[in-house]
Design a protein around this motif. Structure first.
Motif, PDB file in Angstrom:
ATOM      1  N   LYS A   1       0.817  -1.221   0.000  1.00 14.20           N
ATOM      2  CA  LYS A   1       0.000   0.000   0.000  1.00 14.20           C
ATOM      3  C   LYS A   1       0.848   1.267   0.000  1.00 14.20           C
ATOM      4  O   LYS A   1       0.356   2.353   0.349  1.00 14.20           O
ATOM      5  CB  LYS A   1      -0.967   0.023   1.200  1.00 14.20           C
ATOM      6  CG  LYS A   1      -1.944  -1.142   1.226  1.00 14.20           C
ATOM      7  CD  LYS A   1      -2.815  -1.183  -0.012  1.00 14.20           C
ATOM      8  CE  LYS A   1      -3.809  -2.349   0.029  1.00 14.20           C
ATOM      9  NZ  LYS A   1      -4.640  -2.424  -1.191  1.00 14.20           N
TER      10      LYS A   1
ATOM     11  N   THR B   1      -6.930   1.971 -18.659  1.00 13.81           N
ATOM     12  CA  THR B   1      -5.909   1.142 -18.009  1.00 13.81           C
ATOM     13  C   THR B   1      -4.528   1.727 -18.258  1.00 13.81           C
ATOM     14  O   THR B   1      -4.319   2.506 -19.204  1.00 13.81           O
ATOM     15  CB  THR B   1      -5.963  -0.309 -18.520  1.00 13.81           C
ATOM     16  OG1 THR B   1      -5.731  -0.324 -19.945  1.00 13.81           O
ATOM     17  CG2 THR B   1      -7.315  -0.936 -18.208  1.00 13.81           C
TER      18      THR B   1
ATOM     19  N   PHE C   1      -2.650  -1.764 -14.612  1.00 16.15           N
ATOM     20  CA  PHE C   1      -3.403  -1.096 -13.560  1.00 16.15           C
ATOM     21  C   PHE C   1      -4.667  -0.467 -14.142  1.00 16.15           C
ATOM     22  O   PHE C   1      -4.618   0.185 -15.197  1.00 16.15           O
ATOM     23  CB  PHE C   1      -2.563   0.002 -12.900  1.00 16.15           C
ATOM     24  CG  PHE C   1      -1.339  -0.507 -12.182  1.00 16.15           C
ATOM     25  CD1 PHE C   1      -1.381  -0.791 -10.828  1.00 16.15           C
ATOM     26  CD2 PHE C   1      -0.154  -0.705 -12.875  1.00 16.15           C
ATOM     27  CE1 PHE C   1      -0.252  -1.258 -10.170  1.00 16.15           C
ATOM     28  CE2 PHE C   1       0.979  -1.167 -12.228  1.00 16.15           C
ATOM     29  CZ  PHE C   1       0.919  -1.447 -10.873  1.00 16.15           C
TER      30      PHE C   1
ATOM     31  N   ASP D   1      -9.354   2.661 -11.528  1.00 12.06           N
ATOM     32  CA  ASP D   1      -9.857   2.650 -10.161  1.00 12.06           C
ATOM     33  C   ASP D   1      -8.810   2.167  -9.162  1.00 12.06           C
ATOM     34  O   ASP D   1      -9.035   2.227  -7.951  1.00 12.06           O
ATOM     35  CB  ASP D   1     -11.102   1.752 -10.059  1.00 12.06           C
ATOM     36  CG  ASP D   1     -10.841   0.335 -10.552  1.00 12.06           C
ATOM     37  OD1 ASP D   1      -9.836   0.131 -11.265  1.00 12.06           O
ATOM     38  OD2 ASP D   1     -11.632  -0.564 -10.224  1.00 12.06           O
ATOM     39  N   GLU D   2      -7.634   1.717  -9.645  1.00  9.73           N
ATOM     40  CA  GLU D   2      -6.580   1.226  -8.766  1.00  9.73           C
ATOM     41  C   GLU D   2      -5.469   2.242  -8.558  1.00  9.73           C
ATOM     42  O   GLU D   2      -4.570   2.024  -7.738  1.00  9.73           O
ATOM     43  CB  GLU D   2      -5.952  -0.050  -9.336  1.00  9.73           C
ATOM     44  CG  GLU D   2      -6.913  -1.201  -9.517  1.00  9.73           C
ATOM     45  CD  GLU D   2      -6.237  -2.389 -10.157  1.00  9.73           C
ATOM     46  OE1 GLU D   2      -6.039  -3.395  -9.450  1.00  9.73           O
ATOM     47  OE2 GLU D   2      -5.896  -2.308 -11.357  1.00  9.73           O
TER      48      GLU D   2
ATOM     49  N   LYS E   1     -10.644   7.883  -4.949  1.00  4.17           N
ATOM     50  CA  LYS E   1      -9.977   6.585  -4.971  1.00  4.17           C
ATOM     51  C   LYS E   1      -9.794   5.948  -3.598  1.00  4.17           C
ATOM     52  O   LYS E   1      -9.702   4.724  -3.501  1.00  4.17           O
ATOM     53  CB  LYS E   1      -8.596   6.739  -5.637  1.00  4.17           C
ATOM     54  CG  LYS E   1      -8.673   7.277  -7.062  1.00  4.17           C
ATOM     55  CD  LYS E   1      -9.489   6.380  -7.963  1.00  4.17           C
ATOM     56  CE  LYS E   1      -9.678   6.961  -9.349  1.00  4.17           C
ATOM     57  NZ  LYS E   1      -8.425   7.188 -10.072  1.00  4.17           N
TER      58      LYS E   1
END
Length: 378
Positions: free
Chosen positions: A101, A120, A135, A138-139, A297
């Protein structure tokens, strides 16, 4: 025949002057861009991102990564300084999260845009390491500055670098080129015949120079071969002229970003007013871009819409208690807002008893006689 019929190229005489002009322009533009963007980045890096839950600031993992240690190699100040600088310089910045994280700034990436589905990102590069995964939008935390004028200005800098490299290449080739003049004592009527012989002789000389490290050229009567070199004069600018050029470039970049140029030059004239302009037209906009993306996010839509949780930013764009003392007194004593509403506006946590409307007597409406009026005045 070209030797006698074509005009000699003398542009090499000015090569160094043109090279220095191009180099100075590229250097000044780069200096101005770095100075202005670093000023904004340093100001934005002083921001604290608060995680607000039920109107009360909390300290959780998100707070730690946003304000203490975004990743193992950077402090929060260095991280946000790099983020804002890259956002302004590249007009966009991509922040990804690894398995721990941690927040990582992508140095390079490729964005795949779709009309209906989420965009993406692939070929994501961080410190020379390329992620093999793709990725989703939303990531990641993707910030877009959308300042086309600044983007065009920086693109012009790379054009200057291209011209500079081309000029360097031209000078290097000319420096290693042999130039010579030939004087011939030729009479009318025999010039054509002598020219043909002379051309053959020059070809042999040229071949001799190319094939041998040392070459000897014989001299004959009526024929003189002399090598020449280009001018080496360098044009120097006075310090005052150089400083004026640098300030002009800084003014251009500052106006594109929304920063009063007096703040960059260090002028104390109207410093308070200039800081207000900087906060209003530059810093608040950048912090809002970051704040909106963090809320989108890192906070669930349900918590955000129900006002259960959100992320707020407390930076130098927020006024201090001392600066707002008079306004706070008037807002609170007039009963226009509660204490907690005032505390929220300046970034302070709410109080348990701060949701009541309080109005001082001098703001109340008197319905009694003279005694009541005197009491209200007191």
């Amino acid at each position: 025949m070209d030797l006698f019929t074509r005009r000699k190229d003398s542009s090499f005489i000015y090569d160094l002057d043109l090279f220095e002009d191009t180099a100075n322009r590229a250097y000044m533009k780069r200096l101005a861009i770095d100075e202005v963007l670093n000023f904004v980045a340093r100001a934005a890096s002083q921001t604290e991102f608060q995680v607000i839950q039920n109107k009360t600031p909390i300290k959780n993992d998100a707070y730690y990564h946003l304000n203490v240690r975004p990743n193992t190699d950077q402090s929060a100040t260095d991280f946000w300084k790099d983020v804002v600088y890259k956002l302004l310089h590249d007009n966009e910045v991509l922040i990804i999260q690894d398995d721990n994280k941690d927040f990582l700034i992508a140095e390079d990436f490729h964005r795949n845009e779709y009309a209906v589905y989420n965009d993406t990102f692939d070929n994501v590069m961080v410190k020379e390491y390329q992620f093999k995964r793709t990725f989703g939008m939303d990531e990641v935390i993707y910030l877009n500055y959308s300042n086309d004028k600044l983007d065009n200005y920086i693109t012009g800098l790379w054009s200057d670098y291209g011209k500079l490299i081309g000029r360097l290449n031209d000078i290097e080739m000319r420096n290693n080129q042999i130039r010579a003049t030939v004087a011939v004592d030729a009479t009318t009527g025999t010039q054509d015949q002598q020219t043909k012989k002379l051309q053959n002789f020059i070809d042999k000389v040229y071949k001799s120079f190319n094939d041998n490290s040392v070459a000897i050229v014989p001299t004959t009567r009526g024929f003189e071969y002399k090598e020449v070199s280009g001018g080496t004069g360098v044009k120097n600018l006075a310090f005052s002229e150089t400083n004026s050029v640098k300030n002009a470039f800084i003014d251009d970049v500052a106006s594109l970003v929304g920063v009063p140029s007096a703040l960059i030059h260090g002028s104390n004239a109207e410093n308070k007013e200039n800081m207000q302009l900087f906060n209003t037209y530059c810093l608040r906009y950048i912090l809002k871009i970051i704040r909106d993306e963090l809320n989108a996010k890192l906070i669930s839509p349900k918590d955000l819409m129900n006002e259960k949780m959100h992320i707020d930013s407390i930076g130098i764009d927020r006024p201090s208690i001392v600066d707002m003392a008079e306004s706070i007194d008037k807002l609170g004593s007039s009963g226009m807002v509660t204490q907690n509403e005032v505390r929220e506006a300046i970034g302070l946590p709410p109080r348990a008893d701060g949701d009541q409307i309080i109005m001082t007597k001098n703001y109340t409406t008197s319905k009694g006689g003279e005694n009541d009026d005197n009491e209200n005045q007191r």
